[in-house]
Design an enzyme around this catalytic site. Structure first.
Site, PDB file in Angstrom:
ATOM      1  N   GLU A  38      -5.921   2.376   7.258  1.00 35.24           N
ATOM      2  CA  GLU A  38      -5.532   2.392   5.836  1.00 35.24           C
ATOM      3  C   GLU A  38      -6.237   3.574   5.167  1.00 35.24           C
ATOM      4  OE1 GLU A  38      -5.156  -1.298   3.713  1.00 35.24           O
ATOM      5  OE2 GLU A  38      -6.334  -0.507   2.048  1.00 35.24           O
ATOM      6  N   SER A  87     -11.420  -1.459   3.429  1.00 32.47           N
ATOM      7  CA  SER A  87     -10.786  -1.899   4.681  1.00 32.47           C
ATOM      8  C   SER A  87     -10.370  -0.679   5.488  1.00 32.47           C
ATOM      9  CB  SER A  87      -9.532  -2.723   4.392  1.00 32.47           C
ATOM     10  OG  SER A  87      -9.887  -3.835   3.630  1.00 32.47           O
ATOM     11  N   ARG A 103       0.835  -1.217   0.000  1.00 32.27           N
ATOM     12  CA  ARG A 103       0.000   0.000   0.000  1.00 32.27           C
ATOM     13  C   ARG A 103       0.871   1.269   0.000  1.00 32.27           C
ATOM     14  NH1 ARG A 103      -2.421  -3.464  -1.402  1.00 32.27           N
ATOM     15  NH2 ARG A 103      -4.198  -4.538  -0.476  1.00 32.27           N
TER      16      ARG A 103
END
Ligand code: FAD
Length: 311
Positions: free
Chosen positions: A304, A234, A184
Site C-alpha cells: 500500500e 499499513s 484506496r
C-alpha cells in the site's frame, strides 16, 4: 528529458533555481527523510513549497518547460523514498496550503491541512462524519488521493468537491462522482492532477459525542499500532477476504528484520524504522514478507506504501 541516474548539472541547477524561486519557496538538495513519517529517503534535487493553486500551477509549468520529472507529496505518511533520493522537483503540498474554514455544514480545507486537524476542527464546529479520520497522519490532499479510511469510514463518504491543477497547469473543480473513488483509489492516481482544496460535506452533531468517539478511536489505535516508531502505516493493501497483518503474522514474520527495518511486534501489518533503516532494508523486508506469505497461505500481498525515487 533528464536521464534517470544523472545528477542535475550545476548550471542546470542554477538556472532552475532562478526559474523556480519566483514561483514559491524552494529548497535545494532537501533530504526526503525530513518529509516522510518513515524518516527514510535521500535528497530531492529540488523541493517546491507552493502557497496556492496558482503557485502550484507555476511550478508545473517550470517542470514541463525544463523537461524535469515532478513528484507530488503531502505529509509523506504513505511513502517509502529510496536512498538515492528523487530527481527533478518534489512539489510538497504542506503547511503553506493548510487553511481551514467552515460554511454551515461544509468544511473547506487547503489540501496541505492535516487530516487529524480537519477532524478536530469538525468536532469543534459540532460537525459529525470525520471521526474515523482523527488518527490518520496524512494531509487531506493525500487522503483524497489515497481514499484514506479507517474504522468503517472513508474520506470518499464526505468529499463534496475538490479543486485540482492539471498537468497542463489549468485549475479545475471535481465533484465526488468525477473522482471515481474505490478502495484506496481515486481518479487522481490516473490523471496526476494536484489536489489543492477540498470541500467536505458533514452533518450537524453533538460536540461531546463526536469528541468521545474520537477519543475512543485514538485509544484503540494507540493500543494496537506501533505509533512510537517511524513507519508509513499499513505496509500492504488488504487482499480481498483477508487482513494483511494476520497473514503476515501467520507466516511467522512478526519481528522479522532486515538491517534496521522490522515487522512490528505490536502489529504485523506495519514495518517500522527501528533506527536509521535504509529504504533498501525496507524493500528487502517487504520482499521477504511477500515470499513467506505466498508460501504459507498462497496469497499475494501488494504494497500500500508508495515507493518513490531513484533505484
Ligand atoms: P503522501 O504520503 O505524501 O502521498 C501519498 C500519495 O498521495 C502520493 O502518491 C502523492 O503523490 C499523493 N498526494 C499527496 N498529496 C497530494 C496532493 N495534494 N495532490 C495530489 N497527490 C497527492 N491510511 C489509511 O487509509 N488509514 C489508516 O488508518 C492509516 N493509518 C496510518 C497510520 C500511521 C501510523 C501511518 C504512518 C500512516 C497511516 N496511513 C493510513 C497512511 C497515510 O496516512 C494515508 O495514506 C494518507 O492519506 C497519506 O496522506 P499524505 O498526505 O501523507 O500523502
Amino acid at each position: 528529458m533528464q536521464k534517470k541516474n544523472e545528477p542535475v548539472a550545476r548550471e542546470l541547477m542554477d538556472s532552475l533555481f532562478e526559474r523556480l524561486a519566483p514561483c514559491c519557496k524552494v529548497l535545494a538538495q532537501e533530504p526526503m527523510c525530513r518529509h516522510t513519517t518513515f524518516e527514510i529517503g535521500g535528497p530531492a534535487d529540488w523541493m517546491a513549497l507552493p502557497a496556492s493553486a496558482t503557485e502550484a500551477a507555476a511550478v508545473i509549468r517550470v517542470a514541463a518547460e525544463s523537461c524535469l520529472p515532478l513528484t507530488v507529496i503531502g505529509k509523506g505518511s504513505n511513502l517509502l523514498v529510496r536512498d538515492k533520493g528523487v530527481r527533478g522537483i518534489v512539489l510538497k503540498i504542506g503547511e503553506a496550503m493548510a487553511s481551514l474554514h467552515c460554511e454551515g455544514e461544509i468544511i473547506v480545507a487547503g489540501a496541505g491541512a492535516l487530516l487529524s486537524d480537519v477532524a478536530k476542527f469538525a468536532a469543534q464546529s459540532g460537525l459529525t462524519g470525520l471521526e474515523f479520520a482523527v488518527g490518520i497522519p496524512g494531509s487531506i490532499g493525500g487522503a483524497v488521493f489515497m481514499n484514506a479510511g479507517a474504522y468503517d469510514g472513508e474520506i470518499s463518504s464526505v468529499v463534496e468537491q475538490v479543486t485540482a491543477v492539471s498537468p497542463d497547469g489549468t485549475i479545475r473543480e471535481y465533484s465526488a462522482a468525477d473522482i471515481r473513488f474505490g478502495y484506496r483509489h481515486s481518479v487522481f492516481q490516473e490523471n496526476r492532477c494536484i489536489i489543492c482544496e477540498v470541500r467536505l460535506r458533514l452533518r450537524t452533531g453533538e460536540k461531546e459525542a463526536i469528541e468521545a468517539v474520537m477519543a475512543d478511536l485514538t485509544r484503540r489505535r494507540e493500543s494496537k499500532q506501533p505509533l512510537e516508531w517511524p513507519s508509513a502505516g499499513s505496509t500492504f493493501r488488504r487482499p480481498p477476504g483477508y487482513f494483511a497483518g494476520t497473514l503476515v503474522e501467520q507466516a511467522g514474520c512478526k519481528g522479522l528484520r532486515c538491517g534496521n527495518a522490522q515487522v512490528s511486534e505490536k502489529h504485523a501489518g506495519f514495518i517500522i524504522n527501528a533506527g536509521q533503516a535504509s529504504a533498501a532494508d525496507v524493500q528487502e523486508l517487504i520482499r521477504q514478507v511477500q515470499e513467506r506469505v505466498k508460501r504459507h497461505s498462497g496469497v499475494d500481498l501488494w504494497p500500500e506504501v508508495i515507493i518513490l525515487g531513484e533505484e
